[in-house]
Design an enzyme around this catalytic site. Structure first.
Site, short mmCIF file in Angstrom:
data_model
loop_
_atom_site.label_atom_id
_atom_site.label_comp_id
_atom_site.label_asym_id
_atom_site.label_seq_id
_atom_site.Cartn_x
_atom_site.Cartn_y
_atom_site.Cartn_z
N ARG A 74 49.72 8.80 72.47
CA ARG A 74 50.64 7.80 71.79
C ARG A 74 50.00 7.60 70.12
NH1 ARG A 74 54.40 5.26 74.86
NH2 ARG A 74 53.97 5.36 76.94
N THR A 114 58.17 8.11 68.58
CA THR A 114 58.10 9.62 67.96
C THR A 114 58.95 9.83 66.82
OG1 THR A 114 57.04 10.22 70.20
CG2 THR A 114 58.07 11.79 68.73
N ASP A 136 63.04 6.33 80.08
CA ASP A 136 63.68 5.21 79.84
C ASP A 136 65.05 5.33 79.45
OD1 ASP A 136 61.29 3.83 80.48
OD2 ASP A 136 60.46 3.44 78.31
N ARG A 171 62.29 -8.81 105.58
CA ARG A 171 61.28 -9.47 104.52
C ARG A 171 62.12 -9.30 103.16
NH1 ARG A 171 55.89 -6.37 105.91
NH2 ARG A 171 54.70 -7.83 106.92
N GLY A 179 59.85 0.38 82.59
CA GLY A 179 60.90 0.02 81.61
C GLY A 179 60.33 -1.45 81.01
N GLN A 283 56.65 7.44 88.66
CA GLN A 283 57.91 7.63 88.20
C GLN A 283 58.17 8.79 86.95
OE1 GLN A 283 59.98 3.57 88.32
NE2 GLN A 283 57.98 3.43 88.26
N ARG A 284 57.19 8.98 86.49
CA ARG A 284 56.94 9.95 85.33
C ARG A 284 56.55 11.39 85.65
NH1 ARG A 284 54.33 6.56 80.57
NH2 ARG A 284 52.71 8.18 80.54
O1 F6P Z 1 57.89 5.11 77.78
C1 F6P Z 1 57.96 5.56 79.21
C2 F6P Z 1 57.19 4.54 79.96
O2 F6P Z 1 56.76 5.17 81.16
C3 F6P Z 1 57.69 3.19 80.21
O3 F6P Z 1 58.82 3.08 81.08
C4 F6P Z 1 56.45 2.34 80.41
O4 F6P Z 1 56.80 1.00 80.24
C5 F6P Z 1 55.52 2.99 79.63
O5 F6P Z 1 55.87 4.21 79.20
C6 F6P Z 1 54.09 2.98 80.30
O6 F6P Z 1 53.25 3.52 79.11
P1 F6P Z 1 51.73 4.01 79.65
O7 F6P Z 1 51.74 5.34 80.27
O8 F6P Z 1 51.02 3.91 78.19
O9 F6P Z 1 50.98 3.13 80.59
#
Ligand code: F6P
Length: 357
Positions: A74, A114, A136, A171, A179, A283-284
């Site tokens: 970043r 970016t 996102d 529960r 996000g 999730q990524r």
């Molecule tokens: O921009 C994508 C994202 O995965 C967001 O959904 C999340 O809030 C953020 O990046 C997390 O950022 P980092 O990887 O810097 O913890």
């Protein structure tokens, strides 16, 4: 001969490699001679001239591979005009690298931040073509970003898994979905996973409405409740605070995230057992889903075509089921948010989903 520099910047996502492969295959298949400079770790590679020379074979076998072969980092846009710790002017340094290598074009893959920097580089006279990545799906100018569908699959799977255990134990379960600023991922995974309550950054919630929805389900005979909460979900009271006061509140909040705060409030108001699950960066990660493989490949190939045609200053996006080129100045600095009045939210409400408003 075409000389391109390529970089991936910001948080990674699935299908970055698929998109780069799409660009490179299109260029190499055209019969043009191509020289590819892969800048490492995002804009940092461009600033410090840190790159690897790549050939077509480096992009072979990566269609299904998650992450990015170039690495990423970043580089916040708000600090782009501030010199680094050694006094180096980052914008000048990027231009210098570009000119020194005599590049014809930069191919930049990234999300919101970016794109602000990409547009700045365009304004500074560099040839730039960009591709929209982010789980996102919040990038302006495109209906879809790659990475999003893969993340929806993963977050949905998390909710599906929670469903069975929630049902067994009767529960209340909260699944926190990524996000911070926008709720597309939470909204889609929440609907796909049959969440009963969905809390998004764009629709501030009233905790009493959330509690009412849980009690109503219970009265109707449901033993459990699933709540999908976006990382950036915010209560109605907090939404009234100034940005500064809210940040201060978050700093002093005795919970790791909003989900734990919501859980504590529900527990206190209902006496029910509440559990929180945070899938986080899972999730990524991993392999892109088939949709993203196709989508990113298509975007990549259209970006390759723009380069072959010498058309610069565009993001390759997707609007109304068409791949389109969107001027960078239209994209930079804007967020695509979930509108509380959008049809998907209205349909969710018709389905009985509580949004806490
Ligand atoms: O921009 C994508 C994202 O995965 C967001 O959904 C999340 O809030 C953020 O990046 C997390 O950022 P980092 O990887 O810097 O913890």
């Amino acid at each position: 001969m075409i000389k391109i520099g390529m970089l991936t910047s910001g948080g990674d996502c699935q299908a970055l490699n698929a998109a780069m492969r799409g660009v490179v295959k299109t260029l190499t298949n055209s019969g043009e001679k191509v020289e590819i400079y892969g800048f490492l770790d995002g804009y940092r590679g461009l600033i410090y001239g840190n790159y690897r020379m790549l050939t077509g074979s480096d992009f072979s076998g990566i269609l299904t591979v998650g992450g990015t072969i170039l690495g990423t980092s970043r580089t916040p846009f708000k600090l782009i005009h501030e010199p680094d710790e050694n006094g180096i002017n980052k914008v000048d340094a990027m231009k210098k690298t570009y000119k020194k290598l005599k590049l014809d074009c930069l191919v930049i893959l990234g999300g919101n931040g970016t794109h602000k920097t990409a547009n700045l580089l365009r304004e500074e006279g560099l040839n730039v073509v960009t591709l929209p990545k982010t789980i996102d799906n919040d990038l302006w100018g495109t209906d879809m970003t790659f990475g999003f569908q893969s993340a929806v699959d993963i977050a949905t799977n998390a909710i599906d898994c929670i469903h069975t255990t929630a049902a067994s134990h009767g529960r209340v379960f909260i699944v926190e979905v990524m996000g911070h600023k926008v709720g597309w991922l939470t909204l889609n995974a929440g609907m796909a996973g049959g969440a009963d309550i969905i809390l998004l950054p764009e629709i501030p919630y009233d905790i009493d409405k959330v509690v009412d929805a849980i009690e109503k389900r219970s009265k109707n005979g449901s033993r459990f409740t699933i709540i999908a909460v976006a990382e950036g979900a915010i209560s109605k009271e907090d939404a009234k605070l100034s940005k500064k006061a809210y940040k201060e509140k978050l700093r002093n909040r005795p919970y790791p995230s909003v989900s734990y705060e919501v859980a504590a409030q529900i527990q206190e108001k209902t006496g029910r057992e509440v559990r929180v699950t945070v899938p986080g960066h899972v999730q990524r990660g991993g392999s892109p889903c088939p949709y993203d493989r196709v989508f990113a490949s298509r975007l990549g190939s259209e970006a390759g075509k723009l380069i072959l045609d010498g058309e610069y200053g565009f993001m390759v996006g997707y609007r109304n089921r068409e791949i389109v080129k969107v001027p960078l100045e239209e994209v930079a600095g804007k967020l695509k948010m979930v509108s509380p009045d959008s049809s998907i939210v209205k349909e969710g409400k018709l389905l009985g989903i509580c949004f806490g408003d």
